[in-house]
Design a protein around this motif. Structure first.
Motif, PDB file in Angstrom:
ATOM      1  N   ARG A 144       0.814  -1.222   0.000  1.00 50.84           N
ATOM      2  CA  ARG A 144       0.000   0.000   0.000  1.00 50.84           C
ATOM      3  C   ARG A 144       0.849   1.273   0.000  1.00 50.84           C
ATOM      4  N   GLU A 145       1.883   1.302   0.800  1.00 52.41           N
ATOM      5  CA  GLU A 145       2.716   2.497   0.856  1.00 52.41           C
ATOM      6  C   GLU A 145       3.366   2.784  -0.496  1.00 52.41           C
ATOM      7  N   GLU A 146       3.789   1.741  -1.185  1.00 51.10           N
ATOM      8  CA  GLU A 146       4.447   1.927  -2.479  1.00 51.10           C
ATOM      9  C   GLU A 146       3.476   2.439  -3.536  1.00 51.10           C
ATOM     10  N   THR A 148       0.862   4.125  -3.026  1.00 53.65           N
ATOM     11  CA  THR A 148       0.513   5.505  -2.667  1.00 53.65           C
ATOM     12  C   THR A 148       1.614   6.460  -3.109  1.00 53.65           C
ATOM     13  N   GLU A 149       2.857   6.054  -2.934  1.00 56.17           N
ATOM     14  CA  GLU A 149       3.972   6.851  -3.449  1.00 56.17           C
ATOM     15  C   GLU A 149       3.843   7.062  -4.956  1.00 56.17           C
ATOM     16  N   HIS A 172      -4.938   0.951   7.049  1.00 53.86           N
ATOM     17  CA  HIS A 172      -3.911   0.868   6.006  1.00 53.86           C
ATOM     18  C   HIS A 172      -3.847   2.164   5.202  1.00 53.86           C
ATOM     19  N   MET A 175      -2.176   4.946   7.338  1.00 54.11           N
ATOM     20  CA  MET A 175      -0.731   4.765   7.472  1.00 54.11           C
ATOM     21  C   MET A 175      -0.014   5.085   6.163  1.00 54.11           C
ATOM     22  N   ALA A 176      -0.630   4.726   5.047  1.00 56.97           N
ATOM     23  CA  ALA A 176      -0.038   5.060   3.753  1.00 56.97           C
ATOM     24  C   ALA A 176      -0.056   6.569   3.534  1.00 56.97           C
ATOM     25  N   HIS A 179       2.751   8.053   5.331  1.00 53.99           N
ATOM     26  CA  HIS A 179       4.000   7.720   4.637  1.00 53.99           C
ATOM     27  C   HIS A 179       4.365   8.768   3.588  1.00 53.99           C
ATOM     28  N   VAL A 180       3.335   9.393   2.970  1.00 53.55           N
ATOM     29  CA  VAL A 180       3.602  10.394   1.932  1.00 53.55           C
ATOM     30  C   VAL A 180       3.362  11.818   2.429  1.00 53.55           C
ATOM     31  N   LYS A 184      -4.732  13.410   6.283  1.00 47.94           N
ATOM     32  CA  LYS A 184      -5.431  12.139   6.227  1.00 47.94           C
ATOM     33  C   LYS A 184      -6.861  12.290   6.740  1.00 47.94           C
TER      34      LYS A 184
END
Length: 223
Positions: A144-146, A148-149, A172, A175-176, A179-180, A184
């Motif tokens: 998910r983080e990737e 979102t990036e 999730h 948190m993502a 990360h960016v 939120k």
């Protein structure tokens, strides 16, 4: 401003056809009877959901990997053939909110665990695909983080502003978003309530998009 949206339980309530597609593809490719309800799939990507279910059923990683491309193909084929029968309903206030964002020239994108083609089939069925011109998808990364990036990178290629707002319904997503470095906003229309979303980092939480305070928050210069 870049506004990023999850799909399921954030823009729409659910896609029954997408859920059915998993069961169909599990049978066709791996020869097993299974549903996504075997796991907590909320907020996870399509490939990650498939791997978790198959692992739970005892399949070896090598066998899962060997069939995964075919599985994802069958998943999309089933949705394409059946999406016309899907009863997809928008979360209350979505259409008006997207129109309001469009009126201030916000760039709107998608951050979803759905495969890209499935994501846009669902958005088309819901009548809102035209609002979104980019995104990050489960077909870009199972993490998910990737993805979102990736969505942020694609968004900033269109909009020079560094202001990012992310809308989602699961921890999730929150948190993502952290990360960016996004603002939120949790949408508590699904499994997770306000307390859980705030624990995961949500800056604000709403049940839907009918509260005018949301627009005030996303256009504020304070973030």
């Amino acid at each position: 401003m870049i506004a990023l949206f999850d799909i399921d339980k954030t823009l729409i309530h659910r896609s029954e056809v997408h859920e059915e597609a998993f069961s169909y593809a599990f049978r066709e490719v791996y020869g097993v009877d299974a549903t996504v309800d075997l796991i907590d799939y909320h907020g996870k990507t399509d490939p990650a959901i498939a791997r978790e279910v198959l692992g739970l059923l005892g399949l070896e990683s090598e066998d899962i990997n060997e069939g995964m491309d075919d599985f994802l193909h069958e998943l999309a084929v089933y949705v394409e053939k059946n999406i016309q029968y899907d009863d997809i309903r928008l979360i209350d206030g979505v259409m008006g909110f997207l129109e309001a964002l469009r009126s201030i020239n916000a760039w709107m994108g998608i951050v979803t665990g759905n495969l890209e083609e499935i994501a846009f089939m669902k958005l088309e069925r819901a009548g809102i695909a035209g609002y979104f011109s980019f995104g990050g998808f489960g077909s870009d990364s199972p993490i998910r983080e990737e993805l979102t990036e990736i969505a942020v990178k694609r968004g900033t290629e269109r909009c020079a502003s560094g202001r990012i707002v992310l809308f989602g319904d699961t921890p999730h997503d929150m948190m993502a978003g952290a990360h960016v470095g996004a603002l939120k906003i949790g949408i508590a229309a699904g499994r997770y309530g306000e307390a859980e979303l705030r624990r995961a980092g949500a800056d604000h939480v709403f049940r839907d998009y009918l509260n005018p305070e949301i627009m005030s928050i996303v256009t504020s210069e304070q973030f």
